[in-house]
Scaffold this active site. Structure first.
Site, PDB file in Angstrom:
ATOM      1  N   MET A 157      18.685 -20.139   5.416  1.00 49.42           N
ATOM      2  CA  MET A 157      18.821 -20.906   6.660  1.00 49.42           C
ATOM      3  C   MET A 157      19.063 -20.073   7.920  1.00 49.42           C
ATOM      4  SD  MET A 157      18.254 -24.063   5.882  1.00 49.42           S
ATOM      5  CE  MET A 157      18.757 -24.862   7.410  1.00 49.42           C
ATOM      6  N   ASP A 158      19.185 -18.759   7.796  1.00 50.27           N
ATOM      7  CA  ASP A 158      19.385 -17.947   9.005  1.00 50.27           C
ATOM      8  C   ASP A 158      18.744 -16.570   8.832  1.00 50.27           C
ATOM      9  OD1 ASP A 158      20.234 -17.610  11.621  1.00 50.27           O
ATOM     10  OD2 ASP A 158      22.237 -16.914  11.067  1.00 50.27           O
ATOM     11  N   VAL A 159      17.496 -16.580   8.352  1.00 50.90           N
ATOM     12  CA  VAL A 159      16.760 -15.326   8.184  1.00 50.90           C
ATOM     13  C   VAL A 159      16.360 -14.813   9.562  1.00 50.90           C
ATOM     14  CG1 VAL A 159      14.707 -14.232   7.215  1.00 50.90           C
ATOM     15  CG2 VAL A 159      15.906 -16.020   5.916  1.00 50.90           C
TER      16      VAL A 159
END
Length: 264
Positions: A140-142
C-alpha cells in the site's frame, strides 16, 4: 569522578539493553536508529517512536501494527523483523540492519547508477511484493523512499505501516477503507476510489517508481492534490521511451501496462 560524569551520558545513549550508535532516519513520529545489543556484537535497526508520538494512541497502534505485519513475512528482499517491545516509556521495533540508501536518495545523487541496476531492482522488489501478496498482504505504500538498494544491488522493501490484508469476496462486497492512505504521487486509482486493495495496487505504485527511475520525472503531476488524484484516475502519461531513448520497447510496454487504469 570521571566515571560519575560519564555514566549519565552513557545511560542517555541506551534504550533498554541496546546502545545507540547513530541515527539512520528521522520522521515526523518516529526515528530509525542503529543500535548494538549490550555485551554482544549484534547490531540492529531500531524504529522507535518520538516522545511526543508516545502520547498518541494512534501512533502507538500504528507501530505495533507494522510489527505485526513484518512478523508475518519472511523473504530476503523484505526487511526482517526481530522483535516488538512496548514499555510504559517507549515502544520500538527491532529490525534487520541493512546499510543502504533508499531509492529516492539514490535517484537524486546517481540516477545513471540506478538505471544500470534497474533490472535487479525490479526483480527483487517484485519478488518481495509477490511474497506479501502470497501471504495475503498488500504493501500500500510502494515508493522509492521505501526501497533500500545497496551498491551491490541488494534490495530490501521496508515500512509496512499502511499494509492491508487482501479482502475475500465478502469483504469486497462491503467496499474498502474510509480514508485514502498512501503517498499521493504513487497512489493507485482503486485506492483513490476507496476500493479494496489488490496486488495490482502495489503493481501500479511500482510502475510509477520504475517510470521515475527511467525518466527522472513523474508520470503524473498536479497543481493541487485534487488535480494530482484526478490525473491518476484519467490521464495517460507519456511513454518512458519518449523521455529516455535508452528505454527498450519491452520495458516501455511493461511500465505502461503497470500504469493501466483498468488492468486486465
Amino acid at each position: 569522578m570521571a566515571d560519575e560524569k560519564t555514566t549519565p551520558a552513557a545511560e542517555d545513549n541506551k534504550i533498554d539493553h541496546y546502545v545507540r550508535l547513530g541515527t539512520i532516519a528521522m520522521g515526523k513520529h518516529a526515528q530509525v536508529l542503529e543500535v548494538q545489543e549490550e555485551n554482544t556484537t549484534n547490531r540492529f535497526a531500531m524504529k522507535v517512536l518520538l516522545s511526543e508520538a508516545m502520547k498518541d494512541p494512534v501512533q502507538i497502534a500504528t507501530l505495533k501494527y507494522e510489527g505485526k505485519v513484518a512478523q508475518a513475512l519472511d523473504h530476503p528482499n523484505l526487511i526482517k523483523w526481530i522483535a516488538t517491545v512496548h514499555r510504559k516509556t517507549n515502544i520500538y521495533l527491532i529490525l534487520e540492519l541493512f546499510k543502504a540508501p533508499n531509492l529516492k536518495a539514490s535517484l537524486m545523487t546517481d540516477i545513471v547508477g540506478v538505471q544500470t541496476r534497474l533490472r535487479k531492482l525490479i526483480d527483487c522488489t517484485c519478488a518481495a511484493l509477490q511474497h506479501m501478496h502470497d501471504r495475503g498482504w498488500v504493501h500500500m505504500d510502494v515508493k522509492p523512499d521505501n526501497i533500500l538498494m545497496s551498491r551491490a544491488s541488494e534490495v530490501r522493501v521496508i515500512d509496512f505501516s499502511l499494509s492491508e490484508k487482501i479482502k475475500g469476496t465478502l469483504g469486497k462486497m462491503f467496499g474498502g477503507k474510509k480514508d485514502i492512505g498512501g503517498t499521493l504521487t504513487y497512489i493507485a486509482p482503486e485506492t483513490i476510489k476507496k476500493e479494496p486493495p489488490t496486488a495490482q495496487t502495489d503493481i501500479y505504485s511500482l510502475g510509477i517508481t520504475i517510470y521515475e527511475c527511467l525518466t527522472g520525472t513523474m508520470p503524473f503531476k498536479g497543481s493541487t492534490p485534487k488535480d494530482l488524484l484526478m490525473k491518476h484516475l484519467t490521464a495517460i502519461p507519456a511513454n518512458p521511451a519518449d523521455l529516455n531513448k535508452n528505454v527498450t520497447p519491452e520495458m516501455d510496454r511493461m511500465v505502461m501496462r503497470m500504469l493501466a487504469k483498468k488492468p486486465k
